[in-house]
Design a protein around this motif. Structure first.
Motif, PDB file in Angstrom:
ATOM      1  N   MET A   1       4.809 100.741  28.935  1.00 27.86           N
ATOM      2  CA  MET A   1       5.131  99.229  29.648  1.00 27.86           C
ATOM      3  C   MET A   1       4.146  98.594  30.226  1.00 27.86           C
ATOM      4  O   MET A   1       3.904  97.408  30.198  1.00 27.86           O
ATOM      5  N   ALA A   2       3.815  99.416  31.228  1.00 30.10           N
ATOM      6  CA  ALA A   2       2.512  98.758  31.999  1.00 30.10           C
ATOM      7  C   ALA A   2       1.429  98.296  30.885  1.00 30.10           C
ATOM      8  O   ALA A   2       1.045  97.162  31.256  1.00 30.10           O
TER       9      ALA A   2
ATOM     10  N   ALA B   1      11.566  99.305  25.678  1.00 32.23           N
ATOM     11  CA  ALA B   1      12.493  99.176  26.562  1.00 32.23           C
ATOM     12  C   ALA B   1      13.670  99.790  25.766  1.00 32.23           C
ATOM     13  O   ALA B   1      14.617 100.393  26.414  1.00 32.23           O
ATOM     14  N   LEU B   2      13.787  99.538  24.626  1.00 34.96           N
ATOM     15  CA  LEU B   2      14.686 100.255  23.575  1.00 34.96           C
ATOM     16  C   LEU B   2      14.904 101.702  23.539  1.00 34.96           C
ATOM     17  O   LEU B   2      15.813 102.461  23.569  1.00 34.96           O
ATOM     18  N   SER B   3      13.513 102.029  23.370  1.00 32.35           N
ATOM     19  CA  SER B   3      13.167 103.602  23.063  1.00 32.35           C
ATOM     20  C   SER B   3      13.600 104.599  24.279  1.00 32.35           C
ATOM     21  O   SER B   3      14.217 105.483  23.958  1.00 32.35           O
TER      22      SER B   3
ATOM     23  N   VAL C   1      21.105  95.255  20.236  1.00 30.21           N
ATOM     24  CA  VAL C   1      22.616  95.559  20.102  1.00 30.21           C
ATOM     25  C   VAL C   1      22.690  96.888  19.578  1.00 30.21           C
ATOM     26  O   VAL C   1      23.768  97.944  20.203  1.00 30.21           O
ATOM     27  N   VAL C   2      22.407  97.192  18.197  1.00 30.60           N
ATOM     28  CA  VAL C   2      22.629  98.454  17.627  1.00 30.60           C
ATOM     29  C   VAL C   2      22.000  99.532  18.397  1.00 30.60           C
ATOM     30  O   VAL C   2      22.663 100.637  18.722  1.00 30.60           O
ATOM     31  N   SER C   3      20.911  99.398  19.158  1.00 32.32           N
ATOM     32  CA  SER C   3      20.233 100.303  20.026  1.00 32.32           C
ATOM     33  C   SER C   3      21.213 100.725  21.146  1.00 32.32           C
ATOM     34  O   SER C   3      21.305 101.743  21.521  1.00 32.32           O
ATOM     35  N   ALA C   4      21.606  99.544  21.729  1.00 30.63           N
ATOM     36  CA  ALA C   4      22.350  99.768  23.049  1.00 30.63           C
ATOM     37  C   ALA C   4      23.675 100.577  22.621  1.00 30.63           C
ATOM     38  O   ALA C   4      24.294 101.258  23.580  1.00 30.63           O
TER      39      ALA C   4
ATOM     40  N   THR D   1      20.039  95.953  28.782  1.00 28.11           N
ATOM     41  CA  THR D   1      20.650  94.922  28.856  1.00 28.11           C
ATOM     42  C   THR D   1      19.773  93.706  29.355  1.00 28.11           C
ATOM     43  O   THR D   1      19.897  92.480  28.827  1.00 28.11           O
ATOM     44  N   ALA D   2      18.439  93.716  29.960  1.00 29.80           N
ATOM     45  CA  ALA D   2      17.594  92.805  29.944  1.00 29.80           C
ATOM     46  C   ALA D   2      17.050  92.314  28.497  1.00 29.80           C
ATOM     47  O   ALA D   2      16.994  91.389  28.363  1.00 29.80           O
ATOM     48  N   THR D   3      16.676  93.320  27.879  1.00 30.81           N
ATOM     49  CA  THR D   3      16.378  93.029  26.468  1.00 30.81           C
ATOM     50  C   THR D   3      17.416  91.958  25.705  1.00 30.81           C
ATOM     51  O   THR D   3      16.894  91.114  25.010  1.00 30.81           O
TER      52      THR D   3
END
Lengths: 504, 482
Positions: free
Chosen positions: B40-41, B87-89, B347-350, B452-454
């Protein structure tokens, strides 16, 4: 600014309805009522005090045309592409916006007791549809118009898809696809028009007023006009593009049918007037015989199809198409009488069709069927509702003294000057209409009851109030049409129609 | 090599550096959270670097790479996608016993490849970037191969992509070689001039271009080179699918547009009609096949085929409009496509994890009433893909139609209208499912903050830039591509 307020109130009202549902499921409908009444109040202010309320008409927009714009508003949106917010209302738009808000109230009355599940989201969709329609009636930038044209579909789709009847998925999908695909054709034509204007003038703009004096060859103009025509004729609808309407109308909940028949169809007619006739006067004149023929075919064919229906809502839906055929005829005959008649028919049909759909919806709510084969003898059970049904059926047929008569009479009077043959055929529609209407009354309300109705309630007070309001409206239109014709006239003059001679 | 060049390359250097750091850290100390944080960084810093190197005019960074607004825009898009994928991973892989850290390594390197593609103006960097990207993708697609209950066929998907992508790279390479024999240059912008010297209608050049087009069509998954797309989308773990659908497509489109505009490929005999056929087929076939899908990943795969077909309209029209106008249309469309697709896969990932993928459409029934904040973004995605106003998808489609009208491509526009009509059918079917009554009990579970943020950021962008695109359009207008 006032047009923005009209839309903003409804838009915010919708959101408030969803939030309010959490505390009390009865609250959303009150909020919707409040928002619509507020809008109606604002509209009446514009109508009676145009001088003060229309003050922002001084916005600097060059209108190279006669006639007056009661309200105008302009602001930048996407300047790079020549797109701006231009909202304006002349007499024509204003009449239709009033119709929208008024029928919005009626549909609210229809939904008042009928919608019990997920009421917050329902009223959100109801109010947002109306927001979209007001946008369509007042947008004077082609891009903006298109945005509203498409956006009003989405909440309507939800109304049919969530609260609709047994075949809602199919009906909602068909409704959306028909309008969207024809809408894309319009978008292509719109961009073609803007591009042609850009090539001759060097200015990229979607401003309606600027595009009015676009120059292009007749052939190009014809294709562009056709793109617009198909989109509006689908929405109107006219045979052979009417196919989506019976499904959508019969599957929608009552409030949805009221809005569809009363208001959404009028956006098609409005589009034909404002854009097809306004932007392409010569091409439309050349196309008029075809369009008028289509109008006459619509009148006769769908009246005949209406005969064959057992489903009450489908029947009314087909008669809607038939009546809109008169509007098509009037718009393309394009003289003072016929255009005025088209506008009057739009308004009167809005009232009568909305009321008839409320009757059908009310029957379905009470009897859980729309099938006329299972009705009969209802007059004895529900005298008030039956009377209303009779009144509005008679109105729809064109009884003198009520609004529909004025409209259809003026249309036929005007189109007679253009084509005797087409007018004669179209007049035949009036006779067919009388026959099927009487059959409906006969099958549904008279005769022997086909089933034990049990304990069904007659009209409630909210419903009664709605019917009476629409009744008064139709009588007003029938007895004092001049009040509306005067407003319509100023709007039609904006479209370049010479009212004195009735010629182009 | 002067300091200027280093500054211009700082972003690529930063991405390379992050890759190295992550690799070394993994070697010494495994830790999912640690790797995630470092990735991320690294991505965030390379994104921020843009603010400092945003050039007033195009700057060469060696002969291979150019740093102009156009490449910066696409690099940003690629890195934003990579950030979202990262973020999703984390929640997707979290809770598994197996080793997840290398996924981030592959992700970072694939991002590097994407950025190189976006900046390349030379066939060597084009090919290098493409290979860095593809080779990392092989690993990412097949990553969950040892995971019980993971996406169904990760290995099949990985092998399929490996073989087909390898074959298409070979085609592109062969095509390039043929063109090089006649022109003697690998710099995009020198090709047209050399071609004049080589003579119009030179059969070797035409053959070369045709091979290159075929290879590129593979990478962009245009019909009839699309066969791999739905299988790979379905088989890969959701984060990998997201990356293929967004970053890799955007980077590829970026370099192809630059190649087309700089080398004036539209002047080559027969090339335009070939691409026209590819575009028309993609729009119609992609949309038609999407109708049959019951799996949302496959549905989005076919939808992406159709959308790339729409983009091809602009490529075909590029010859008859100003190059900056073509670039504006393509960049906006790709931005719209990337943000919409990101939100869709978010959404799918969530709803999924590496052991339990929720990709059957039926499992989305009634989601709107159970978890409105997950369903609402999906609704926005579907409406944006369908091109309904007030979303980015509409403005994108508007640009495409504008390009089509300017180029007078009536056939392609007709296909677009037909394709969109079919498209509405399956997009709305998803929306319809979402608002129906739920079929069963929902599992209520809080979403991780990053997801959520994504979700909110991407779907919010789709709506905001759909209603108020002025700012984005202002930064896109007048892009010079070469």
């Amino acid at each position: 600014m006032i047009l923005i307020w009209l839309m903003l109130i409804l838009f915010v009202g919708g959101i408030a309805a969803v939030i309010a549902e959490r505390s009390n499921p009865m609250l959303p409908r009150v909020i919707a009522l409040g928002a619509l009444l507020l809008d109606l109040g604002l509209l009446l202010l514009v109508l009676f005090f145009p001088a003060t309320m229309g003050a922002d008409a001084t916005n600097q927009i060059s209108i190279g045309q006669e006639g007056e714009w009661l309200v105008l508003f302009q602001a930048d949106w996407i300047p790079q592409l020549g797109i701006s917010f231009i909202f304006g209302a002349d007499g024509l738009s204003l009449l239709l916006i009033i119709l929208t808000v008024f029928l919005g109230l009626m549909s609210l009355g229809a939904a008042w007791h009928e919608i019990t599940e997920r009421s917050g989201f329902f009223y959100l969709n109801l109010l947002w549809t109306l927001t979209g329609v007001i946008g369509v009636f007042s947008a004077l930038d082609l891009f903006l118009f298109f945005v509203f044209w498409e956006v009003m579909l989405v909440p309507m789709y939800f109304i049919i898809a969530i609260w609709g009847h047994e075949n809602k998925s199919y009906a909602a999908m068909k409704f959306f696809i028909f309008t969207q695909v024809s809408g894309l054709l319009m978008l292509v034509a719109m961009l073609g028009l803007v591009f042609a204007h850009y090539q001759t003038s060097g200015a990229l703009t979607f401003n309606y007023f600027a595009l009015l004096d676009g120059e292009f060859t007749t052939e190009v103009g014809f294709w562009l006009m056709l793109g617009f025509f198909i989109a509006f004729a689908t929405k109107l609808p006219t045979v052979p593009l009417h196919n989506w309407l019976p499904d959508a109308h019969s599957q929608a909940p009552t409030a949805g049918s009221v809005i569809l028949a009363g208001i959404l169809l009028k956006t098609g007619a409005y589009g034909l007037l404002r854009f097809a006739q306004g932007l392409f006067p010569e091409e439309s004149a050349a196309f008029a015989p075809v369009a008028m023929t289509l109008g006459a075919i619509s009148i006769l064919y769908t009246a005949k199809v209406a005969f064959a229906q057992d489903d009450l809502k489908r029947l009314i839906a087909y008669t809607s198409v038939s009546h809109m055929g008169f509007v098509m005829l009037g718009i393309y005959a394009w003289n003072a009488q016929s255009a005025q008649g088209a506008v009057m028919t739009m308004l009167a049909h809005g009232f009568s069709a909305a009321a008839l759909f409320m009757v059908a919806g009310g029957l379905q709510h009470r009897l859980h069927t729309r099938d006329m084969r299972q009705m009969g003898g209802l007059w004895g059970v529900m005298p008030k509702l039956s009377f209303m049904a009779l009144f509005f059926t008679v109105a729809a047929v064109g009884m003198p003294g009520l609004g529909n008569f004025i409209g259809e009479f003026l249309v036929l009077l005007g189109s007679f000057q253009r084509s005797v043959t087409i007018t004669v055929f179209a007049t035949g529609g009036l006779i067919v209409a009388a026959i099927y209407s009487l059959i409906v009354i006969q099958r549904t309300f008279h005769g022997e009851p086909k089933q034990q109705y049990g304990d069904v309630a007659d009209l409630r007070k909210t419903e009664m109030a709605c019917y009476i309001a629409m009744m008064l409206g139709l009588v007003w239109m029938g007895l004092y049409p001049q009040s509306m014709l005067a407003l319509a006239e100023s709007g039609l003059m904006n479209l370049g129609l010479d009212m004195s001679t009735g010629a182009r | 090599m002067s300091i200027d060049v280093l500054i211009n390359l700082s972003q690529i250097i930063m991405l390379g550096l992050s890759t190295l750091v992550v690799m070394l850290v993994i070697a010494f100390r495994r830790g999912h959270k640690l790797t995630y944080g470092l990735t991320m960084a690294g991505l965030a810093i390379s994104l921020l670097i843009f603010l400092f190197i945003s050039p007033a005019d195009a700057r060469q960074a060696t002969e291979l790479l150019v740093m102009d607004d156009y490449s910066l825009f696409f690099s940003t898009l690629v890195i934003i996608s990579a950030l979202a994928v990262t973020a999703l991973s984390y929640p997707y892989f979290e809770g598994e016993q197996s080793r997840n850290e290398e996924f981030y390594l592959l992700l970072l390197m694939a991002t590097l490849g994407g950025v190189v593609l976006a900046c390349s103006q030379h066939i060597v960097s084009f090919f290098l970037g493409m290979e860095i990207l593809s080779i990392c993708l092989y690993g990412m697609i097949a990553y969950t191969v040892q995971q019980p209950g993971a996406a169904k066929f990760p290995l099949e998907a990985g092998i399929k992509y490996l073989l087909l992508s390898g074959a298409s790279s070979a085609m592109i390479l062969f095509g390039i070689a043929l063109i090089y024999t006649q022109t003697g240059t690998l710099l995009f912008s020198e090709i047209p001039q050399r071609l004049v010297e080589a003579g119009q209608g030179n059969p070797i050049v035409i053959t070369g271009w045709m091979m290159a087009v075929a290879g590129i069509a593979f990478k962009l998954s245009l019909v009839p080179f699309h066969m791999w797309t739905p299988d790979v989308y379905e088989g890969a773990p959701v984060p990998a699918t997201t990356f293929i659908a967004t970053a890799s497509k955007a980077a590829m489109v970026a370099v192809v547009l630059r190649l087309v505009l700089a080398s004036q490929a539209y002047e080559i005999d027969g090339l335009l009609s070939t691409v026209t056929v590819l575009a028309a087929l993609s729009m119609v076939v992609g949309n038609l096949l999407a109708l049959l899908q019951k799996n949302i990943k496959r549905l989005l795969a076919y939808s992406s085929i159709a959308h790339l077909g729409y983009v091809m309209i602009v490529m075909v029209a590029a010859g008859s409009m100003a190059s900056s106008a073509a670039a504006e249309a393509v960049t906006y469309y790709m931005a719209a496509y990337v943000f919409t697709t990101l939100a869709g896969f978010a959404v799918v990932s969530a709803l999924s994890s590496s052991t339990n993928e929720q990709d059957q459409l039926a499992s989305y029934q009634g989601l709107f009433w159970q978890r409105p904040w997950v369903a609402l973004p999906l609704m926005i995605v579907m409406l944006s893909l369908a091109g309904i106003p007030l979303t980015m998808g509409f403005i994108g489609k508007f640009y495409v139609i504008q390009a089509g009208v300017t180029g007078q491509l009536w056939l392609l526009l007709a296909m677009l209208v037909i394709g969109s009509g079919i498209g509405i059918f399956y997009y709305l079917r998803v929306v319809y499912l979402l608002v129906q009554s739920p079929s069963g009990e929902s599992e209520q579970g809080g979403l991780p903050l990053a997801v959520t943020a994504t979700l909110l950021l991407t779907s919010g962008t789709v709506v905001l830039l759909g209603i108020w695109p002025t700012g984005l359009i202002a930064s896109l207008s007048g892009l010079s591509v070469f």
